[in-house]
Design a protein around this motif. Structure first.
Motif, PDB file in Angstrom:
ATOM      1  N   GLY A  56       0.837  -1.199   0.000  1.00 23.70           N
ATOM      2  CA  GLY A  56       0.000   0.000   0.000  1.00 23.70           C
ATOM      3  C   GLY A  56       0.865   1.239   0.000  1.00 23.70           C
ATOM      4  N   ALA A  58       2.342   2.879   2.383  1.00 26.74           N
ATOM      5  CA  ALA A  58       3.544   2.829   3.214  1.00 26.74           C
ATOM      6  C   ALA A  58       4.542   1.801   2.694  1.00 26.74           C
ATOM      7  CB  ALA A  58       3.153   2.510   4.664  1.00 26.74           C
ATOM      8  N   GLU A  80       2.737  -8.855  -1.323  1.00 22.29           N
ATOM      9  CA  GLU A  80       1.419  -8.214  -1.406  1.00 22.29           C
ATOM     10  C   GLU A  80       0.478  -9.186  -2.127  1.00 22.29           C
ATOM     11  OE1 GLU A  80      -0.461  -5.283  -0.692  1.00 22.29           O
ATOM     12  OE2 GLU A  80      -1.963  -6.309  -1.914  1.00 22.29           O
ATOM     13  N   TYR A  85      -3.297  -2.251  -6.844  1.00 21.46           N
ATOM     14  CA  TYR A  85      -3.648  -1.472  -5.650  1.00 21.46           C
ATOM     15  C   TYR A  85      -4.630  -0.382  -6.065  1.00 21.46           C
ATOM     16  CZ  TYR A  85      -3.243   1.621  -1.597  1.00 21.46           C
ATOM     17  OH  TYR A  85      -3.524   2.397  -0.500  1.00 21.46           O
ATOM     18  N   ASN A  88      -7.256   4.519  -1.989  1.00 22.75           N
ATOM     19  CA  ASN A  88      -8.370   5.040  -1.181  1.00 22.75           C
ATOM     20  C   ASN A  88      -8.535   6.533  -1.436  1.00 22.75           C
ATOM     21  OD1 ASN A  88      -8.873   2.604   0.372  1.00 22.75           O
ATOM     22  ND2 ASN A  88      -6.864   3.002   1.264  1.00 22.75           N
ATOM     23  N   VAL A 124       1.320 -12.820   3.897  1.00 23.22           N
ATOM     24  CA  VAL A 124       2.102 -13.371   5.011  1.00 23.22           C
ATOM     25  C   VAL A 124       1.130 -13.866   6.073  1.00 23.22           C
ATOM     26  CG1 VAL A 124       3.721 -12.779   6.861  1.00 23.22           C
ATOM     27  CG2 VAL A 124       4.087 -11.908   4.539  1.00 23.22           C
ATOM     28  N   ARG A 206      -8.683   5.813   9.903  1.00 23.59           N
ATOM     29  CA  ARG A 206      -7.908   6.189   8.710  1.00 23.59           C
ATOM     30  C   ARG A 206      -8.526   7.430   8.049  1.00 23.59           C
ATOM     31  NH1 ARG A 206      -7.435   1.544   4.164  1.00 23.59           N
ATOM     32  NH2 ARG A 206      -5.356   1.544   5.039  1.00 23.59           N
ATOM     33  N   ASP A 337      -0.756   3.072   8.540  1.00 25.41           N
ATOM     34  CA  ASP A 337      -1.925   3.135   9.424  1.00 25.41           C
ATOM     35  C   ASP A 337      -1.831   2.173  10.610  1.00 25.41           C
ATOM     36  OD1 ASP A 337      -2.979   4.980   7.703  1.00 25.41           O
ATOM     37  OD2 ASP A 337      -4.619   3.742   6.975  1.00 25.41           O
ATOM     38  N   ALA A 346      -2.950   8.389   7.478  1.00 24.76           N
ATOM     39  CA  ALA A 346      -3.219   8.963   6.157  1.00 24.76           C
ATOM     40  C   ALA A 346      -2.128   8.537   5.182  1.00 24.76           C
ATOM     41  CB  ALA A 346      -3.283  10.481   6.243  1.00 24.76           C
ATOM     42  N   GLY A 347      -2.482   8.559   3.882  1.00 25.22           N
ATOM     43  CA  GLY A 347      -1.567   8.085   2.863  1.00 25.22           C
ATOM     44  C   GLY A 347      -0.330   8.951   2.723  1.00 25.22           C
ATOM     45  N   HIS A 348      -0.508  10.267   2.832  1.00 26.72           N
ATOM     46  CA  HIS A 348       0.633  11.163   2.690  1.00 26.72           C
ATOM     47  C   HIS A 348       1.640  10.924   3.824  1.00 26.72           C
ATOM     48  CE1 HIS A 348       1.989  15.316   1.172  1.00 26.72           C
ATOM     49  NE2 HIS A 348       2.903  14.900   2.020  1.00 26.72           N
ATOM     50  N   CYS A 380      -3.883  16.789   3.266  1.00 27.35           N
ATOM     51  CA  CYS A 380      -5.095  16.162   2.759  1.00 27.35           C
ATOM     52  C   CYS A 380      -5.880  17.214   2.005  1.00 27.35           C
ATOM     53  CB  CYS A 380      -5.966  15.650   3.908  1.00 27.35           C
ATOM     54  SG  CYS A 380      -5.779  13.905   4.189  1.00 27.35           S
TER      55      CYS A 380
HETATM   56  C1  FAD Z   1     -12.181   7.383   1.463  1.00 30.39           C
HETATM   57  C2  FAD Z   1     -10.732   7.620   1.843  1.00 30.39           C
HETATM   58  C3  FAD Z   1     -10.107   8.789   1.458  1.00 30.39           C
HETATM   59  C4  FAD Z   1      -8.779   9.023   1.810  1.00 30.39           C
HETATM   60  N1  FAD Z   1      -8.193  10.196   1.427  1.00 30.39           N
HETATM   61  C5  FAD Z   1      -6.924  10.460   1.815  1.00 30.39           C
HETATM   62  C6  FAD Z   1      -6.291  11.699   1.464  1.00 30.39           C
HETATM   63  O1  FAD Z   1      -6.887  12.572   0.825  1.00 30.39           O
HETATM   64  N2  FAD Z   1      -5.012  11.904   1.868  1.00 30.39           N
HETATM   65  C7  FAD Z   1      -4.323  10.974   2.576  1.00 30.39           C
HETATM   66  O2  FAD Z   1      -3.160  11.221   2.896  1.00 30.39           O
HETATM   67  N3  FAD Z   1      -4.890   9.795   2.939  1.00 30.39           N
HETATM   68  C8  FAD Z   1      -6.155   9.515   2.580  1.00 30.39           C
HETATM   69  N4  FAD Z   1      -6.749   8.317   2.935  1.00 30.39           N
HETATM   70  C9  FAD Z   1      -6.016   7.392   3.837  1.00 30.39           C
HETATM   71  C10 FAD Z   1      -5.027   6.475   3.114  1.00 30.39           C
HETATM   72  O3  FAD Z   1      -5.649   5.771   2.070  1.00 30.39           O
HETATM   73  C11 FAD Z   1      -4.436   5.465   4.099  1.00 30.39           C
HETATM   74  O4  FAD Z   1      -4.043   6.159   5.260  1.00 30.39           O
HETATM   75  C12 FAD Z   1      -3.228   4.766   3.487  1.00 30.39           C
HETATM   76  O5  FAD Z   1      -3.660   3.943   2.435  1.00 30.39           O
HETATM   77  C13 FAD Z   1      -2.476   3.945   4.530  1.00 30.39           C
HETATM   78  O6  FAD Z   1      -1.416   3.282   3.925  1.00 30.39           O
HETATM   79  P1  FAD Z   1      -0.966   1.830   4.441  1.00 30.39           P
HETATM   80  O7  FAD Z   1       0.155   1.415   3.568  1.00 30.39           O
HETATM   81  O8  FAD Z   1      -0.786   1.856   5.907  1.00 30.39           O
HETATM   82  O9  FAD Z   1      -2.240   0.895   4.173  1.00 30.39           O
HETATM   83  P2  FAD Z   1      -2.855   0.460   2.761  1.00 30.39           P
HETATM   84  O10 FAD Z   1      -2.630   1.499   1.751  1.00 30.39           O
HETATM   85  O11 FAD Z   1      -4.245   0.019   3.061  1.00 30.39           O
HETATM   86  O12 FAD Z   1      -2.001  -0.806   2.325  1.00 30.39           O
HETATM   87  C14 FAD Z   1      -1.971  -1.995   3.076  1.00 30.39           C
HETATM   88  C15 FAD Z   1      -1.561  -3.140   2.141  1.00 30.39           C
HETATM   89  O13 FAD Z   1      -1.173  -4.260   2.934  1.00 30.39           O
HETATM   90  C16 FAD Z   1      -1.624  -5.433   2.295  1.00 30.39           C
HETATM   91  N5  FAD Z   1      -1.695  -6.516   3.296  1.00 30.39           N
HETATM   92  C17 FAD Z   1      -2.525  -6.594   4.360  1.00 30.39           C
HETATM   93  N6  FAD Z   1      -2.281  -7.732   5.041  1.00 30.39           N
HETATM   94  C18 FAD Z   1      -1.268  -8.382   4.404  1.00 30.39           C
HETATM   95  C19 FAD Z   1      -0.598  -9.610   4.626  1.00 30.39           C
HETATM   96  N7  FAD Z   1      -0.911 -10.435   5.631  1.00 30.39           N
HETATM   97  N8  FAD Z   1       0.399  -9.969   3.769  1.00 30.39           N
HETATM   98  C20 FAD Z   1       0.734  -9.157   2.731  1.00 30.39           C
HETATM   99  N9  FAD Z   1       0.104  -7.972   2.475  1.00 30.39           N
HETATM  100  C21 FAD Z   1      -0.882  -7.601   3.300  1.00 30.39           C
HETATM  101  C22 FAD Z   1      -2.976  -5.031   1.693  1.00 30.39           C
HETATM  102  O14 FAD Z   1      -3.345  -5.888   0.642  1.00 30.39           O
HETATM  103  C23 FAD Z   1      -2.699  -3.602   1.240  1.00 30.39           C
HETATM  104  O15 FAD Z   1      -2.298  -3.534  -0.107  1.00 30.39           O
HETATM  105  C24 FAD Z   1      -8.063   8.051   2.572  1.00 30.39           C
HETATM  106  C25 FAD Z   1      -8.706   6.863   2.953  1.00 30.39           C
HETATM  107  C26 FAD Z   1     -10.028   6.643   2.593  1.00 30.39           C
HETATM  108  C27 FAD Z   1     -10.703   5.354   3.014  1.00 30.39           C
END
Ligand code: FAD
Length: 439
Positions: A56, A58, A80, A85, A88, A124, A206, A337, A346-348, A380
């Motif tokens: 994702g 991060a 992954e 991907y 969000n 995993v 999130r 997250d 957040a994604g940023h 955001c």
């Molecule tokens: C409607 C909405 C709007 C948003 N708008 C914004 C915005 O404007 N700005 C902003 O900064 N953020 C925004 N966000 C938040 C942002 O999308 C998340 O904070 C961000 O995606 C977090 O990144 P992450 O890598 O932690 O998780 P994710 O991006 O969810 O990635 C997690 C990954 O881990 C993988 N995974 C899970 N378990 C396993 C496992 N056991 N083995 C291997 N892989 C696994 C999943 O398949 C997934 O691909 C928004 C979120 C939503 C829901």
């Protein structure tokens, strides 16, 4: 902050330019053109096997920068389960037909071809922190020197009664994908007599502005396309959790008569047959119910069986924000997250945390000390209507007294209202952020 200054600093950090060089000091070839072929350095003296779990915002950023900064001596494997991907970010716009999921889809091809990351489509299922191995769904066991875990979030169950078919209509759409399309179809079938209910869980969840953004986008759509309708926001929190000025203005002026904001409304249960949402302060009736459940770290963390979810009553992963190393085990780093920090989910910020983590791992692999004063930033942008947006921004720095990331300056800055200019900047910001993560 002046808009231009804000956008420039955002562009620089998102592309990993000015701030990256100042803060991290790595030598990178051809940084001025992120789309040109990147030459991975071969002589950084960092060597080791790093496994990154989760592709994702991060995990993908961490995998890329471990190679870009660490060089060819750092073998990086990203695990992954999905080939695609879906972002969000911007997925609320899919709900009203302003974007398609395909436009928000990203893959791992460039991670492989430009950066030499080994990408495995698998998930995993187990982590052995003593033997330093991870077990894949396929049964394969992989050895690591450093492990980065970025599985995002999972949810607590919601009590829903009713027929199986009606229960299946209650979705969160808080992980972009199938549920996004499902909720979109429900919204698009609404008439000007119908009510959309969005239930917001207690923080931390999130994307703090995300649910309010969704309410605005749906309200704008109902007004423009259906000629009316209602949106009820049932917020388990006592007040608006992000951009309070901008959202108050949106609810009370821009979307007046459509949006009703109800604070302190904790979801108890949903009757899917009758379309009723029961809360601690009363029952609300709606045609489309979008209930966002209480969050917790991805189940890989909470079900790890090795105590990685050691913060916030076993819901999130405690980390040292200088390295994002787990407070439970050395050589296991948790970003995005799933980690428990003072920064928003957040994604940023996930992208920024990933760079701090990658930098720290490279120093640790070299036997060096890590950067003692990391800086991260979050932004955001929020569409308020089809053509206007607002934004918030905050820069964090490490505070050695509290050992946390604290907001600098006056804290969170929000834009002065929602404008067309902000909307245009939002498109650039998204493009920069996603390029910095996936390209
Ligand atoms: C409607 C909405 C709007 C948003 N708008 C914004 C915005 O404007 N700005 C902003 O900064 N953020 C925004 N966000 C938040 C942002 O999308 C998340 O904070 C961000 O995606 C977090 O990144 P992450 O890598 O932690 O998780 P994710 O991006 O969810 O990635 C997690 C990954 O881990 C993988 N995974 C899970 N378990 C396993 C496992 N056991 N083995 C291997 N892989 C696994 C999943 O398949 C997934 O691909 C928004 C979120 C939503 C829901």
């Amino acid at each position: 902050m002046k808009r231009r200054v804000f956008i420039n600093s955002l562009g620089a950090s998102a592309l990993g330019l000015g701030i990256m060089q100042d803060t991290f000091g790595h030598e990178i070839n051809e940084v001025n053109n992120i789309h040109s072929l990147i030459q991975i350095p071969g002589n950084t003296t960092a060597t080791g096997r790093v496994i990154v779990i989760g592709g994702g915002m991060a995990g993908t950023t961490a995998a890329k920068y471990l190679r870009l900064w660490g060089g060819t001596g750092v073998e990086v494997t990203l695990i992954e389960p999905n080939a695609t991907y879906y972002s969000n970010i911007f997925s609320n716009m899919v709900l009203v037909g302003e974007r398609t999921l395909e436009q928000l889809s990203f893959n791992y091809n460039l991670l492989r071809t430009k950066y030499g990351v080994s990408v495995m489509q698998n998930s995993v299922t187990g982590i052995n922190p003593i033997g330093k191995t991870v077990t894949l769904n396929s049964g394969k066991v992989l050895q690591y020197d450093k492990l980065v875990i970025a599985p995002g979030i999972d949810f607590e169950p919601i009590q829903i009664i009713g027929s199986a078919i009606n229960q299946s209509k209650i979705v969160h759409a808080w992980k972009a994908g199938q549920q996004t399309t499902y909720l979109k179809n429900q919204i698009q079938a609404m008439t000007n007599k119908d009510t959309f209910i969005i239930a917001i869980p207690p923080k931390p969840y999130r994307c703090p502005p995300g649910p309010y953004e969704r309410a605005c986008i749906v309200a704008d759509y109902l007004k423009r396309v259906k000629g009316g309708g209602k949106v009820i926001i049932l917020d388990a929190n006592p007040s608006i959790q992000a951009e309070p000025e901008n959202f108050s203005n949106a609810f009370n002026n821009t979307h007046k008569g459509i949006i009703t904001y109800v604070p302190n409304a904790t979801l108890i249960s949903i009757d899917a047959d009758k379309g009723l949402v029961n809360t601690n302060i009363g029952t609300f009736s709606g045609k489309v119910i979008n209930a966002i459940p209480i969050h917790k770290a991805g189940s890989l963390i909470t079900n790890s069986g090795i105590g990685l979810a050691n913060a916030n009553n076993g819901k999130w992963a405690g980390v040292n924000v200088l390295t994002y190393e787990s407070t439970a085990y050395e050589s296991i780093h948790i970003i995005g997250d799933a980690s428990s920090t003072t920064q928003p989910k957040a994604g940023h910020i996930a992208n920024a945390e990933a760079k701090v983590c990658a930098d720290a791992i490279i120093h640790l692999l070299k036997g060096e000390s890590v950067n003692p004063s990391p800086i991260t930033n979050s932004a955001c942008f929020t569409p308020i209507t089809k053509s206007t947006a607002s934004w918030l921004s905050v820069v964090f720095r490490y505070d050695p007294i509290t050992k946390t990331m604290v907001p600098t300056g006056s804290g969170v800055t929000e834009s002065l209202g929602a404008t067309k200019d902000n909307y245009d900047d939002m498109l650039k910001w998204f493009s920069n952020l996603m390029s910095d993560t996936f390209a």
